[in-house]
Design a protein around this motif. Structure first.
Motif, PDB file in Angstrom:
ATOM      1  N   TYR A  41      15.256  41.334  72.475  1.00 37.75           N
ATOM      2  CA  TYR A  41      13.815  40.984  71.900  1.00 37.75           C
ATOM      3  C   TYR A  41      12.807  42.089  71.763  1.00 37.75           C
ATOM      4  N   LEU A  42      13.153  42.991  72.529  1.00 34.60           N
ATOM      5  CA  LEU A  42      12.053  44.250  72.514  1.00 34.60           C
ATOM      6  C   LEU A  42      12.618  45.101  70.937  1.00 34.60           C
ATOM      7  N   LEU A  43      13.720  45.233  70.877  1.00 37.30           N
ATOM      8  CA  LEU A  43      14.119  45.738  69.640  1.00 37.30           C
ATOM      9  C   LEU A  43      13.678  45.149  68.299  1.00 37.30           C
ATOM     10  N   CYS A  44      13.790  43.620  68.541  1.00 37.49           N
ATOM     11  CA  CYS A  44      13.165  42.974  67.104  1.00 37.49           C
ATOM     12  C   CYS A  44      11.691  42.951  67.167  1.00 37.49           C
ATOM     13  N   ARG A  45      10.924  43.116  68.183  1.00 38.23           N
ATOM     14  CA  ARG A  45       9.685  43.452  68.389  1.00 38.23           C
ATOM     15  C   ARG A  45       9.160  44.601  67.784  1.00 38.23           C
ATOM     16  N   ILE A  46       9.923  46.019  67.965  1.00 33.98           N
ATOM     17  CA  ILE A  46       9.485  47.099  67.435  1.00 33.98           C
ATOM     18  C   ILE A  46       9.586  46.958  65.994  1.00 33.98           C
ATOM     19  N   ALA A  47      10.618  46.303  65.386  1.00 30.64           N
ATOM     20  CA  ALA A  47      10.582  46.157  64.006  1.00 30.64           C
ATOM     21  C   ALA A  47       9.525  45.098  63.380  1.00 30.64           C
ATOM     22  N   ASP A  48       9.274  44.182  64.187  1.00 33.71           N
ATOM     23  CA  ASP A  48       8.056  43.344  63.705  1.00 33.71           C
ATOM     24  C   ASP A  48       6.784  44.065  63.922  1.00 33.71           C
ATOM     25  N   GLN A  94      -0.037  53.708  64.781  1.00 37.34           N
ATOM     26  CA  GLN A  94      -1.063  54.092  65.847  1.00 37.34           C
ATOM     27  C   GLN A  94      -2.467  53.443  65.535  1.00 37.34           C
ATOM     28  N   LYS A  95      -2.847  53.331  64.307  1.00 32.08           N
ATOM     29  CA  LYS A  95      -4.136  52.961  64.059  1.00 32.08           C
ATOM     30  C   LYS A  95      -4.196  51.310  64.176  1.00 32.08           C
ATOM     31  N   GLY A  96      -3.063  50.699  63.856  1.00 31.55           N
ATOM     32  CA  GLY A  96      -3.287  49.294  63.629  1.00 31.55           C
ATOM     33  C   GLY A  96      -2.514  48.148  64.499  1.00 31.55           C
ATOM     34  N   ALA A  97      -1.639  49.051  65.287  1.00 28.93           N
ATOM     35  CA  ALA A  97      -1.122  47.834  66.167  1.00 28.93           C
ATOM     36  C   ALA A  97      -2.076  47.817  67.450  1.00 28.93           C
ATOM     37  N   LYS A  98      -1.579  46.620  68.279  1.00 27.88           N
ATOM     38  CA  LYS A  98      -2.300  46.328  69.179  1.00 27.88           C
ATOM     39  C   LYS A  98      -1.900  47.376  70.499  1.00 27.88           C
ATOM     40  N   THR A  99      -2.614  47.279  71.515  1.00 29.19           N
ATOM     41  CA  THR A  99      -2.355  48.392  72.586  1.00 29.19           C
ATOM     42  C   THR A  99      -0.991  48.316  72.965  1.00 29.19           C
ATOM     43  N   THR A 100      -0.596  46.948  73.522  1.00 29.58           N
ATOM     44  CA  THR A 100       0.579  46.553  74.123  1.00 29.58           C
ATOM     45  C   THR A 100       1.800  46.869  73.196  1.00 29.58           C
ATOM     46  N   GLU A 101       1.597  46.685  71.858  1.00 29.33           N
ATOM     47  CA  GLU A 101       2.819  46.797  70.959  1.00 29.33           C
ATOM     48  C   GLU A 101       2.879  48.371  70.951  1.00 29.33           C
ATOM     49  N   VAL A 130      20.074  43.014  65.268  1.00 27.46           N
ATOM     50  CA  VAL A 130      18.810  43.402  64.922  1.00 27.46           C
ATOM     51  C   VAL A 130      18.858  44.168  63.485  1.00 27.46           C
ATOM     52  N   SER A 131      19.895  44.792  63.066  1.00 26.84           N
ATOM     53  CA  SER A 131      20.097  45.231  61.629  1.00 26.84           C
ATOM     54  C   SER A 131      19.648  44.270  60.499  1.00 26.84           C
ATOM     55  N   ILE A 132      20.262  43.110  60.935  1.00 26.19           N
ATOM     56  CA  ILE A 132      19.931  42.024  59.612  1.00 26.19           C
ATOM     57  C   ILE A 132      18.627  41.635  59.582  1.00 26.19           C
ATOM     58  N   LEU A 133      18.106  41.363  60.954  1.00 32.92           N
ATOM     59  CA  LEU A 133      16.773  41.025  61.202  1.00 32.92           C
ATOM     60  C   LEU A 133      15.939  42.158  60.417  1.00 32.92           C
ATOM     61  N   SER A 134      16.105  43.468  60.659  1.00 36.06           N
ATOM     62  CA  SER A 134      15.267  44.358  59.861  1.00 36.06           C
ATOM     63  C   SER A 134      15.326  44.350  58.375  1.00 36.06           C
ATOM     64  N   TYR A 135      16.481  44.376  57.857  1.00 34.50           N
ATOM     65  CA  TYR A 135      16.853  44.296  56.537  1.00 34.50           C
ATOM     66  C   TYR A 135      15.885  43.068  56.061  1.00 34.50           C
ATOM     67  N   GLY A 136      16.046  41.798  56.499  1.00 36.57           N
ATOM     68  CA  GLY A 136      15.326  40.782  56.346  1.00 36.57           C
ATOM     69  C   GLY A 136      13.911  41.001  56.143  1.00 36.57           C
ATOM     70  N   MET A 137      13.325  41.663  56.988  1.00 40.54           N
ATOM     71  CA  MET A 137      11.782  41.796  57.237  1.00 40.54           C
ATOM     72  C   MET A 137      11.338  42.842  56.147  1.00 40.54           C
ATOM     73  N   ALA A 138      12.475  43.797  55.756  1.00 37.05           N
ATOM     74  CA  ALA A 138      11.990  44.739  54.466  1.00 37.05           C
ATOM     75  C   ALA A 138      12.069  43.807  53.166  1.00 37.05           C
ATOM     76  N   GLN A 139      12.817  42.965  53.113  1.00 41.81           N
ATOM     77  CA  GLN A 139      12.868  42.115  51.915  1.00 41.81           C
ATOM     78  C   GLN A 139      11.569  41.195  51.644  1.00 41.81           C
ATOM     79  N   SER A 140      11.219  40.849  52.798  1.00 43.53           N
ATOM     80  CA  SER A 140      10.116  39.930  52.952  1.00 43.53           C
ATOM     81  C   SER A 140       8.845  40.640  52.260  1.00 43.53           C
ATOM     82  N   LEU A 141       8.777  41.970  52.944  1.00 39.52           N
ATOM     83  CA  LEU A 141       7.821  42.783  52.492  1.00 39.52           C
ATOM     84  C   LEU A 141       7.453  42.782  50.966  1.00 39.52           C
ATOM     85  N   LEU A 142       8.623  42.717  50.357  1.00 40.63           N
ATOM     86  CA  LEU A 142       8.454  42.746  48.703  1.00 40.63           C
ATOM     87  C   LEU A 142       7.712  41.440  48.147  1.00 40.63           C
TER      88      LEU A 142
END
Length: 348
Positions: A41-48, A94-101, A130-142
């Motif tokens: 979950y933390l690995l996914c949250r890092i990507a998120d 560092q400028k946009g994330a919440k403190t906990t993130e 985690v690799s599939i999820l991260s690729y999916g996030m990159a695609q969504s950003l387009l």
């Protein structure tokens, strides 16, 4: 220089800080799975955290997510790439994330050092998911262009269906007597049920941000469209119930973890189905309702009869449309693909 891995207590502290829901449900699992799934979950949250950063440029975020996906797909093995990814992530958020993130991002090397300490088969499962999820996030950003149910299915797969596959694979690695083939078939639908619940719950807030994870329709068709996706969502949660029933009753912790998650989703979906679908108020179950669901889940997770009765009672009155879980997985899943086959398709 590689950072020392974070200990279990620090990992769980991060989990509690970034997700109240999973901090509640993950500790119900068997001890080793608590560790592995918290880390996943933390690995996914890092990507998120990188994907959602409101300040970093889209181009930088896509480049980082693709690099992170490649790093994960190589079983987290490249020290130099990890150092580079960590530095880039810190600079990006560092400028946009919440403190906990941001605290989690700062501990990224320690989280991944812990990942590397797991048995190789566990590392391979986390690597793939985690690799599939991260690729999916990159695609969504387009840019998302959700036109129909196929687009909804594809989006839900990358953010939740693949997590269902990751969990199913970990459960089957933990207990080799579980029918892996049956569980993997149901896993994508399970994940989509949870994600569609969130999409339906948050659709008004998303619209205000000019974002939509459901097809855009004219006002006269809006109510019908939402009702259709409520029925589809309930069908996916029915598959989630079937998923739980495939897990042996001896694995009480796994069953309780899954049951409480779908109980909360089902209760939320029922609230949505009974509300004015044009109302801007966000449907949300109360803390007392969560406690009630927790107590009943603890009682009912022990056997399939009680589990089914509990779920049917919770979902009573909600229309459902159940599709083929196998056809859904065959359509959207990337689990059996090589990561090297992935490409990021610019829609412009």
């Amino acid at each position: 220089m590689q950072q020392t891995q974070i200990d279990f207590e620090k990992q769980q502290e991060h989990l509690k800080n970034v997700s109240r829901t999973f901090a509640l449900t993950i500790p119900m699992l068997p001890e080793s799975l608590i560790d592995y799934i918290s880390n996943a979950y933390l690995l996914c949250r890092i990507a998120d955290t990188v994907e959602d950063d409101p300040i970093a440029s889209t181009k930088q975020k896509i480049a980082w997510l693709v690099s992170f996906a490649q790093f994960c797909s190589n079983e987290f093995s490249d020290d130099m790439q990890l150092l580079s990814l960590h530095k880039q992530a810190v600079d990006l958020v560092q400028k946009g994330a919440k403190t906990t993130e941001f605290e989690l991002i700062k501990d990224m090397q320690g989280v991944i050092s812990r990942t590397r300490s797991y048995p190789r088969k566990v590392q391979m499962i986390l690597s793939k998911g985690v690799s599939i999820l991260s690729y999916g996030m990159a695609q969504s950003l387009l840019g998302l262009d959700i036109k129909d149910v196929n687009d909804v299915d594809k989006y839900c797969y990358y953010v939740a269906g693949v997590v269902g596959e990751l969990l199913a694979a970990l459960f089957c690695e933990y207990n080799h007597t579980i029918d892996k083939h049956a569980l993997m078939i149901l896993s994508v639908s399970f994940g989509e049920g949870l994600q569609l619940t969130n999409i339906l719950k948050d659709r008004v807030e998303d619209k205000k941000r000019n974002v939509s994870y459901l097809p855009k329709v004219v006002n006269s068709e809006y109510k019908s469209m939402v009702e259709n996706y409520i029925a589809l969502c309930q069908g996916h949660l029915d598959d989630a119930l079937a998923f739980i029933c495939k897990v042996p009753t001896t694995e009480y912790g796994i069953r309780l973890f899954c049951l409480l998650n779908i109980a909360m989703a089902t209760a939320t979906l029922k609230l949505i189905s009974k509300s004015d679908l044009f109302d801007e108020k966000k449907p949300k179950i109360t803390r007392n309702k969560v406690k009630f669901l927790y107590v009943l889940s603890k009682i009912c997770a022990k056997n399939n009869f009680l589990t089914v009765c509990f779920f049917k009672l919770l979902s009573h009155g909600v229309k459902r449309e159940r599709r083929s879980a196998l056809e859904l997985r065959n359509k959207v899943s990337c689990w059996e693909q090589k990561i090297t086959d992935f490409t990021i398709e610019d829609k412009d």
